[in-house]
Design a protein around this motif. Sequence first.
Motif, PDB file in Angstrom:
ATOM      1  N   SER A   1      40.085  53.887  33.304  1.00 43.78           N
ATOM      2  CA  SER A   1      40.851  52.782  32.718  1.00 43.78           C
ATOM      3  C   SER A   1      39.904  51.864  31.962  1.00 43.78           C
ATOM      4  O   SER A   1      38.721  51.740  32.298  1.00 43.78           O
ATOM      5  CB  SER A   1      41.598  52.001  33.791  1.00 43.78           C
ATOM      6  N   GLN A   2      40.441  51.218  30.928  1.00 40.99           N
ATOM      7  CA  GLN A   2      39.659  50.305  30.101  1.00 40.99           C
ATOM      8  C   GLN A   2      40.587  49.236  29.549  1.00 40.99           C
ATOM      9  O   GLN A   2      41.712  49.528  29.127  1.00 40.99           O
ATOM     10  CB  GLN A   2      38.984  51.064  28.957  1.00 40.99           C
TER      11      GLN A   2
ATOM     12  N   GLY B   1      43.061  65.044  27.887  1.00 42.05           N
ATOM     13  CA  GLY B   1      43.293  63.704  28.415  1.00 42.05           C
ATOM     14  C   GLY B   1      44.633  63.159  27.955  1.00 42.05           C
ATOM     15  O   GLY B   1      45.005  63.319  26.791  1.00 42.05           O
ATOM     16  N   THR B   2      45.345  62.528  28.873  1.00 41.92           N
ATOM     17  CA  THR B   2      46.633  61.913  28.556  1.00 41.92           C
ATOM     18  C   THR B   2      46.503  60.406  28.690  1.00 41.92           C
ATOM     19  O   THR B   2      46.019  59.899  29.708  1.00 41.92           O
ATOM     20  CB  THR B   2      47.734  62.417  29.503  1.00 41.92           C
ATOM     21  N   VAL B   3      46.925  59.681  27.639  1.00 39.11           N
ATOM     22  CA  VAL B   3      46.733  58.233  27.572  1.00 39.11           C
ATOM     23  C   VAL B   3      48.044  57.507  27.852  1.00 39.11           C
ATOM     24  O   VAL B   3      49.110  57.878  27.344  1.00 39.11           O
ATOM     25  CB  VAL B   3      46.219  57.822  26.177  1.00 39.11           C
ATOM     26  N   SER B   4      47.968  56.458  28.662  1.00 37.20           N
ATOM     27  CA  SER B   4      49.098  55.562  28.900  1.00 37.20           C
ATOM     28  C   SER B   4      48.558  54.145  29.006  1.00 37.20           C
ATOM     29  O   SER B   4      47.350  53.928  29.012  1.00 37.20           O
ATOM     30  CB  SER B   4      49.846  55.956  30.183  1.00 37.20           C
ATOM     31  N   SER B   5      49.444  53.150  29.094  1.00 33.82           N
ATOM     32  CA  SER B   5      48.967  51.762  29.108  1.00 33.82           C
ATOM     33  C   SER B   5      49.860  50.869  29.948  1.00 33.82           C
ATOM     34  O   SER B   5      51.024  51.181  30.214  1.00 33.82           O
ATOM     35  CB  SER B   5      48.885  51.210  27.687  1.00 33.82           C
TER      36      SER B   5
ATOM     37  N   LEU C   1      28.292  45.570  30.754  1.00 33.44           N
ATOM     38  CA  LEU C   1      27.623  45.820  29.479  1.00 33.44           C
ATOM     39  C   LEU C   1      28.661  46.151  28.420  1.00 33.44           C
ATOM     40  O   LEU C   1      29.411  47.127  28.546  1.00 33.44           O
ATOM     41  CB  LEU C   1      26.642  46.980  29.614  1.00 33.44           C
ATOM     42  N   GLU C   2      28.736  45.334  27.375  1.00 38.70           N
ATOM     43  CA  GLU C   2      29.695  45.580  26.304  1.00 38.70           C
ATOM     44  C   GLU C   2      29.333  46.852  25.538  1.00 38.70           C
ATOM     45  O   GLU C   2      28.179  47.136  25.288  1.00 38.70           O
ATOM     46  CB  GLU C   2      29.717  44.387  25.338  1.00 38.70           C
ATOM     47  N   MET C   3      30.369  47.619  25.189  1.00 40.72           N
ATOM     48  CA  MET C   3      30.216  48.818  24.353  1.00 40.72           C
ATOM     49  C   MET C   3      29.323  49.868  24.995  1.00 40.72           C
ATOM     50  O   MET C   3      28.713  50.689  24.310  1.00 40.72           O
ATOM     51  CB  MET C   3      29.705  48.445  22.959  1.00 40.72           C
ATOM     52  N   ASN C   4      29.252  49.891  26.290  1.00 38.09           N
ATOM     53  CA  ASN C   4      28.447  50.848  27.026  1.00 38.09           C
ATOM     54  C   ASN C   4      29.031  52.257  26.892  1.00 38.09           C
ATOM     55  O   ASN C   4      30.219  52.470  27.114  1.00 38.09           O
ATOM     56  CB  ASN C   4      28.397  50.425  28.498  1.00 38.09           C
ATOM     57  N   GLN C   5      28.193  53.225  26.498  1.00 38.22           N
ATOM     58  CA  GLN C   5      28.640  54.604  26.309  1.00 38.22           C
ATOM     59  C   GLN C   5      28.330  55.516  27.499  1.00 38.22           C
ATOM     60  O   GLN C   5      28.669  56.700  27.465  1.00 38.22           O
ATOM     61  CB  GLN C   5      27.969  55.180  25.059  1.00 38.22           C
TER      62      GLN C   5
ATOM     63  N   GLU D   1      45.646  47.253  29.551  1.00 43.02           N
ATOM     64  CA  GLU D   1      44.881  48.217  30.329  1.00 43.02           C
ATOM     65  C   GLU D   1      45.260  49.630  29.885  1.00 43.02           C
ATOM     66  O   GLU D   1      46.388  50.069  30.071  1.00 43.02           O
ATOM     67  CB  GLU D   1      45.140  48.057  31.826  1.00 43.02           C
ATOM     68  N   MET D   2      44.309  50.328  29.266  1.00 43.23           N
ATOM     69  CA  MET D   2      44.543  51.693  28.809  1.00 43.23           C
ATOM     70  C   MET D   2      44.018  52.668  29.850  1.00 43.23           C
ATOM     71  O   MET D   2      42.863  52.586  30.264  1.00 43.23           O
ATOM     72  CB  MET D   2      43.853  51.932  27.462  1.00 43.23           C
TER      73      MET D   2
END
Length: 265
Positions: A175-176, A205-209, A147-151, A182-183
């Motif tokens: 991950s997204q 939260g810590t973000v990496s890619s 589902l696109e844009m699923n919250q 891939e974030m």
Amino acid sequence: MKKTLRRFAPVALVLIGLTTLSFMAKDGIKLRLQPKQGKTYTITSKANMMMMMEAQGQTMNQTQNMEYRQSFAAKNVTEKDVQLETKIEAMKMSISQMGMKLEYDSEHPEKTSPMLAGQTKEMDDAINKSGTIKYDVMGHVIDSLNLEMNQLGSVVIQLPEQELRVGSTWSVDKSQSVSGTEMNVHYTYTVAAISKKSVDLTVEGTVSSKGTEEISGNYTGTASIDPQQGFVAKSNLKVNLSMTLSQQGLSIPVTIVGNTSIEVK
């Protein structure tokens, strides 16, 4: 009689103190995903972002505000798993850049800016498209449609096995995929307070890619989980991201700051 009352008063205070102490020192709480079967819930999500880009010595700023309204209903709830049916009901977006404002409103198409025509198909296609997602009671996805844009991923989070008390922590990795990159976000939840109505958390939260774009940054904020139903009833997160876009041989530094909020009723 008065002497008896005077003697009773300090004893009563001690008993009240002991009762309060026993309540505060009672066993913790185990969170499990158990929404009420047949009930329909509504998620209201709002995001306010500012994006700052530097290209060839020039700085460009863009502000973007988005609102989502998404419903979900528990179609089947057992001791082991939960089946949720969900759909996005409405979306609104406004973009401001270089003195120009563009708007999109799924409920009022006449308000959508002509310059966005043809660029909002993904949003149009997502509206009222229903799907079913199955979770175990710990919040892990068992089966789902794309589902696109699923919250729902911001409302149903992975829960810890252990009993929680004030000060307890647990971590979750999400991950997204964003434009071929891939974030990954490593979340840490810490219990700040526990009551009959909510389990209040602080969130980091810590973000990496991994991929073509470099993304790093962090999320900080708060969330409250419904202790009986096991999903996030309210959250507020601040985001600070840095990324580098590669376009036509140029490396463009981008900074994104903003705030996202979610409420479930």
